[in-house]
Design a protein around this motif. Structure first.
Motif, PDB file in Angstrom:
ATOM      1  N   MET A   1     -10.814 -40.676  49.678  1.00 40.19           N
ATOM      2  CA  MET A   1     -10.011 -39.730  50.485  1.00 40.19           C
ATOM      3  C   MET A   1     -10.958 -38.760  51.179  1.00 40.19           C
ATOM      4  O   MET A   1     -11.766 -38.105  50.542  1.00 40.19           O
ATOM      5  N   GLY A   2     -10.852 -38.707  52.537  1.00 35.34           N
ATOM      6  CA  GLY A   2     -11.757 -37.851  53.291  1.00 35.34           C
ATOM      7  C   GLY A   2     -11.013 -36.798  54.089  1.00 35.34           C
ATOM      8  O   GLY A   2      -9.792 -36.632  53.954  1.00 35.34           O
ATOM      9  N   ILE A   3     -11.762 -36.117  54.930  1.00 37.73           N
ATOM     10  CA  ILE A   3     -11.161 -35.104  55.808  1.00 37.73           C
ATOM     11  C   ILE A   3     -10.483 -35.779  56.992  1.00 37.73           C
ATOM     12  O   ILE A   3      -9.363 -35.421  57.377  1.00 37.73           O
ATOM     13  N   TYR A   4     -11.144 -36.776  57.543  1.00 43.73           N
ATOM     14  CA  TYR A   4     -10.630 -37.480  58.721  1.00 43.73           C
ATOM     15  C   TYR A   4     -10.169 -38.888  58.378  1.00 43.73           C
ATOM     16  O   TYR A   4      -9.179 -39.361  58.920  1.00 43.73           O
ATOM     17  N   LEU A   5     -10.888 -39.572  57.493  1.00 43.96           N
ATOM     18  CA  LEU A   5     -10.562 -40.939  57.100  1.00 43.96           C
ATOM     19  C   LEU A   5      -9.741 -40.925  55.815  1.00 43.96           C
ATOM     20  O   LEU A   5     -10.177 -40.395  54.789  1.00 43.96           O
ATOM     21  N   ASN A   6      -8.549 -41.523  55.906  1.00 44.62           N
ATOM     22  CA  ASN A   6      -7.661 -41.625  54.740  1.00 44.62           C
ATOM     23  C   ASN A   6      -7.468 -40.301  54.006  1.00 44.62           C
ATOM     24  O   ASN A   6      -7.723 -40.193  52.797  1.00 44.62           O
ATOM     25  N   PRO A   7      -7.033 -39.268  54.731  1.00 45.40           N
ATOM     26  CA  PRO A   7      -6.745 -37.992  54.059  1.00 45.40           C
ATOM     27  C   PRO A   7      -5.524 -38.123  53.152  1.00 45.40           C
ATOM     28  O   PRO A   7      -4.776 -39.102  53.216  1.00 45.40           O
ATOM     29  N   GLY A   8      -5.317 -37.111  52.344  1.00 48.04           N
ATOM     30  CA  GLY A   8      -4.200 -37.132  51.412  1.00 48.04           C
ATOM     31  C   GLY A   8      -2.906 -36.641  52.034  1.00 48.04           C
ATOM     32  O   GLY A   8      -2.776 -36.518  53.256  1.00 48.04           O
ATOM     33  N   ASN A   9      -1.945 -36.353  51.170  1.00 42.64           N
ATOM     34  CA  ASN A   9      -0.616 -35.958  51.635  1.00 42.64           C
ATOM     35  C   ASN A   9      -0.320 -34.486  51.393  1.00 42.64           C
ATOM     36  O   ASN A   9       0.836 -34.060  51.436  1.00 42.64           O
ATOM     37  N   ASP A  10      -1.355 -33.681  51.140  1.00 46.73           N
ATOM     38  CA  ASP A  10      -1.133 -32.274  50.785  1.00 46.73           C
ATOM     39  C   ASP A  10      -0.410 -31.498  51.886  1.00 46.73           C
ATOM     40  O   ASP A  10       0.473 -30.683  51.604  1.00 46.73           O
ATOM     41  N   ALA A  11      -0.800 -31.725  53.148  1.00 46.91           N
ATOM     42  CA  ALA A  11      -0.206 -30.959  54.250  1.00 46.91           C
ATOM     43  C   ALA A  11       1.289 -31.241  54.366  1.00 46.91           C
ATOM     44  O   ALA A  11       2.104 -30.319  54.543  1.00 46.91           O
ATOM     45  N   PHE A  12       1.679 -32.503  54.245  1.00 45.65           N
ATOM     46  CA  PHE A  12       3.101 -32.828  54.327  1.00 45.65           C
ATOM     47  C   PHE A  12       3.841 -32.364  53.088  1.00 45.65           C
ATOM     48  O   PHE A  12       5.007 -31.963  53.165  1.00 45.65           O
ATOM     49  N   GLN A  13       3.176 -32.394  51.946  1.00 41.82           N
ATOM     50  CA  GLN A  13       3.795 -31.885  50.718  1.00 41.82           C
ATOM     51  C   GLN A  13       4.173 -30.419  50.893  1.00 41.82           C
ATOM     52  O   GLN A  13       5.258 -29.993  50.455  1.00 41.82           O
ATOM     53  N   GLU A  14       3.323 -29.635  51.540  1.00 41.78           N
ATOM     54  CA  GLU A  14       3.631 -28.226  51.779  1.00 41.78           C
ATOM     55  C   GLU A  14       4.869 -28.083  52.658  1.00 41.78           C
ATOM     56  O   GLU A  14       5.700 -27.199  52.435  1.00 41.78           O
ATOM     57  N   ALA A  15       4.985 -28.945  53.675  1.00 37.93           N
ATOM     58  CA  ALA A  15       6.168 -28.879  54.550  1.00 37.93           C
ATOM     59  C   ALA A  15       7.437 -29.170  53.764  1.00 37.93           C
ATOM     60  O   ALA A  15       8.448 -28.466  53.896  1.00 37.93           O
ATOM     61  N   VAL A  16       7.402 -30.199  52.928  1.00 33.11           N
ATOM     62  CA  VAL A  16       8.581 -30.569  52.135  1.00 33.11           C
ATOM     63  C   VAL A  16       8.916 -29.480  51.122  1.00 33.11           C
ATOM     64  O   VAL A  16      10.092 -29.232  50.820  1.00 33.11           O
ATOM     65  N   ASN A  17       7.897 -28.795  50.622  1.00 32.41           N
ATOM     66  CA  ASN A  17       8.115 -27.736  49.637  1.00 32.41           C
ATOM     67  C   ASN A  17       8.660 -26.447  50.249  1.00 32.41           C
ATOM     68  O   ASN A  17       9.083 -25.541  49.512  1.00 32.41           O
ATOM     69  N   SER A  18       8.640 -26.324  51.563  1.00 36.47           N
ATOM     70  CA  SER A  18       9.030 -25.087  52.230  1.00 36.47           C
ATOM     71  C   SER A  18      10.500 -24.774  51.984  1.00 36.47           C
ATOM     72  O   SER A  18      11.315 -25.672  51.701  1.00 36.47           O
ATOM     73  N   GLU A  19      10.848 -23.492  52.125  1.00 34.59           N
ATOM     74  CA  GLU A  19      12.238 -23.073  51.905  1.00 34.59           C
ATOM     75  C   GLU A  19      13.184 -23.840  52.817  1.00 34.59           C
ATOM     76  O   GLU A  19      14.280 -24.237  52.404  1.00 34.59           O
ATOM     77  N   ILE A  20      12.780 -24.031  54.069  1.00 38.42           N
ATOM     78  CA  ILE A  20      13.587 -24.823  55.001  1.00 38.42           C
ATOM     79  C   ILE A  20      12.764 -26.034  55.423  1.00 38.42           C
ATOM     80  O   ILE A  20      11.697 -25.911  56.034  1.00 38.42           O
ATOM     81  N   TYR A  21      13.235 -27.190  55.066  1.00 34.72           N
ATOM     82  CA  TYR A  21      12.649 -28.445  55.538  1.00 34.72           C
ATOM     83  C   TYR A  21      13.777 -29.324  56.046  1.00 34.72           C
ATOM     84  O   TYR A  21      14.730 -29.615  55.310  1.00 34.72           O
ATOM     85  N   VAL A  22      13.683 -29.721  57.297  1.00 34.89           N
ATOM     86  CA  VAL A  22      14.677 -30.614  57.894  1.00 34.89           C
ATOM     87  C   VAL A  22      14.071 -32.008  57.958  1.00 34.89           C
ATOM     88  O   VAL A  22      12.995 -32.204  58.528  1.00 34.89           O
ATOM     89  N   ASP A  23      14.740 -32.958  57.375  1.00 35.16           N
ATOM     90  CA  ASP A  23      14.226 -34.313  57.200  1.00 35.16           C
ATOM     91  C   ASP A  23      14.161 -35.055  58.539  1.00 35.16           C
ATOM     92  O   ASP A  23      15.183 -35.410  59.118  1.00 35.16           O
ATOM     93  N   LYS A  24      12.951 -35.282  59.010  1.00 35.75           N
ATOM     94  CA  LYS A  24      12.724 -36.060  60.236  1.00 35.75           C
ATOM     95  C   LYS A  24      11.995 -37.370  59.930  1.00 35.75           C
ATOM     96  O   LYS A  24      11.332 -37.944  60.794  1.00 35.75           O
ATOM     97  N   SER A  25      12.143 -37.835  58.699  1.00 33.37           N
ATOM     98  CA  SER A  25      11.348 -38.982  58.259  1.00 33.37           C
ATOM     99  C   SER A  25      11.741 -40.291  58.926  1.00 33.37           C
ATOM    100  O   SER A  25      10.957 -41.257  58.898  1.00 33.37           O
TER     101      SER A  25
END
Length: 526
Positions: free
Chosen positions: A1-25
């Motif tokens: 897992m790198g910064i540019y190559l195959n990064p993780g899912n942390d950034a999207f996890q933060e969005a889903v964890n937010s008080e308001i998340y509207v599902d655009k999946s």
């Protein structure tokens, strides 16, 4: 897992964890359908703070082999789609957030070199067993890795167009960047999908584009992606119910983006409004009003008259097809208005090819931008609008005529004077403050014709509706008679209560004053 190559899912996890998340999946279902096809190159442009980065982070989390995102997506809509398991975390993903490279670079050449070097470093670290060619370039490294592993790459490029905003006048830098992207992405078998986000559509040079392999989805035609561009009306209704906020007021403030018939709300503003439990200019505060002002204050192409009409609530015809997709090439008013569409300050109807100011939040930004610098007559009309509305509701005919006459006279240098269309525009401007309590319609069908201006009270607003008919060189009484004869009140189908009939006539040939206005007001019950 790198910064540019195959990064993780942390950034999207933060969005889903937010008080308001509207599902655009379900955007993923769309991109899955395009993967490994001739339509694999997708460029999505939309205004700042309209969820571009969130969508990019979601795609990274879904496709990247650098993480296991099954649990993260298990409660989202895409998890029920037949293609979900097929593509989940199966690709080598390269995620490039272009502004990050631009911040470290002194020029465009540096930025391109930084991208090449940083991605190459991660490729060499992640694939030490792949024998690389001696004459090594980024594209050769990607092709070699693909041939060795048979795992294709997905490119997620966020804010790809920032160079066209930071280096507005540097054509050489822009061309060098486009050539780099073309070499990296065009006709490359190692690329299974390319998803780019930006504000501007892909830059044109002459009749051609260096990146002509992309299918583009922009604010002039989002096509199938309209529902993923912002919040839909149903999504906003659910949020208003959850946060006990009045939907109609939310609609007035943040609705108005028409994407081929889909009504889209500004997501940044809706989220902030729900969480703060109030209404304010949340989106426009994320950038200084100077960014709008420098375009609408241009002393070219009759823009002052056009902007005045937009502020008055008019819909204007525009041809967006000649726009060169940059922030400096303006050959007509259409080019300026088209840029404002892409920046989010105007919305565009694909079918009628017209533009208008989408909502109250953006309307305020236009007013901020014209408060000085030759717009004094327009501002005076806006300042007078409260008085005009009160005079109308109190049936003060002479006072209404006096205010309209003054507004009309002051704005003759901006708006053509002697016809009913210009008077209609002046009336819309003069009644500017009525937008808070009324939904205002121009040329609304009712009975046996079209009423010039119809003011329908918003919900919970205890004021009468009123219909305004305009005449030129006739009489105010003739205007009232036309409202009655053609049964314009029938246009108020869902309204019951008092209705004011307002007739206004501008008589250019009056002996008293060759610019005299007259008003007649009657009331009826419905």
């Amino acid at each position: 897992m790198g910064i540019y190559l195959n990064p993780g899912n942390d950034a999207f996890q933060e969005a889903v964890n937010s008080e308001i998340y509207v599902d655009k999946s379900m955007l993923i279902a769309f991109t899955n359908k395009k993967t490994r096809t001739s339509q694999k190159n997708i460029c999505v442009s939309r205004p700042r703070r309209f969820g571009k980065s969130m969508a990019a982070d979601m795609l990274v989390a879904y496709y990247s082999r650098g993480c296991d995102s099954r649990e993260l997506f298990q409660n989202l809509k895409i998890s029920q789609h037949p293609s979900f398991a097929e593509h989940l975390n199966k690709y080598n993903v390269i995620h490039l957030n272009i502004p990050n490279f631009l911040e470290d670079a002194e020029n465009a050449d540096d930025m391109i070199q930084f991208i090449k070097e940083d991605v190459m470093d991660e490729l060499l670290y992640a694939f030490p067993d792949v024998q690389m060619p001696r004459r090594l370039t980024l594209t050769k490294a990607l092709a070699t890795i693909f041939n060795a592993t048979k795992v294709p790459f997905i490119f997620i490029i966020d804010e790809w167009d920032c160079i066209f905003r930071e280096y507005k006048d540097d054509k050489n830098a822009q061309e060098a960047y486009l050539i780099f992207l073309r070499g990296l992405l065009k006709n490359q078998s190692y690329a299974a999908l390319v998803y780019m986000t930006g504000i501007l559509p892909i830059k044109k040079y002459g009749k051609h584009s260096a990146l002509n392999m992309f299918d583009e989805y922009s604010m002039t035609n989002q096509s199938f992606l309209a529902e993923f561009t912002g919040f839909t009306e149903q999504e906003v209704k659910e949020l208003c119910e959850q946060y006990d906020m009045p939907f109609e007021e939310t609609k007035r403030w943040y609705d108005g983006y028409d994407l081929k018939g889909v009504s889209i709300y500004n997501p940044r503003s809706v989220v902030m409004s729900m969480m703060s439990h109030d209404y304010d200019s949340y989106w426009t505060k994320t950038e200084t009003y100077e960014s709008l002002k420098k375009y609408i204050q241009m002393d070219r192409f009759g823009l002052q008259e056009l902007v005045t009409k937009l502020i008055a609530g008019e819909h204007l015809p525009v041809n967006p097809d000649k726009f060169q997709n940059d922030m400096t090439t303006f050959n007509s008013a259409d080019d300026v208005l088209t840029l404002l569409i892409h920046l989010g300050y105007l919305t565009y109807d694909f079918y009628t090819q017209t533009v208008w100011i989408p909502n109250s939040e953006v309307q305020r930004e236009f007013i901020n931008s014209i408060e000085d610098g030759g717009w004094e007559p327009v501002m005076e009309a806006i300042h007078q609008s409260d008085k005009l509305l009160q005079a109308t509701l109190q049936m003060q005919e002479e006072r209404v005529a006096e205010i309209v006459e003054e507004v009309h006279r002051q704005n003759t240098s901006i708006i053509q004077y002697n016809n009913e269309n210009s008077l209609s525009c002046v009336l819309s401007l003069a009644y500017y403050s009525a937008k808070k309590d009324y939904v205002i319609y121009r040329e609304l069908a009712g009975g046996d014709g079209f009423a010039d201006l119809v003011f329908v009270p918003r919900k919970n607003c205890n004021t009468p509706a009123f219909i305004v008919e305009l005449k030129w060189n006739k009489s105010a009484e003739t205007a009232i008679d036309q409202i009655k004869k053609k049964k314009y009140a029938e246009c108020l189908q869902d309204y019951a209560g008092e209705i004011l009939l307002v007739g206004i006539n501008y008589d250019r040939d009056s002996k008293e004053d060759n610019k005299k206005h007259f008003c007649k007001i009657e009331n009826i019950k419905k």
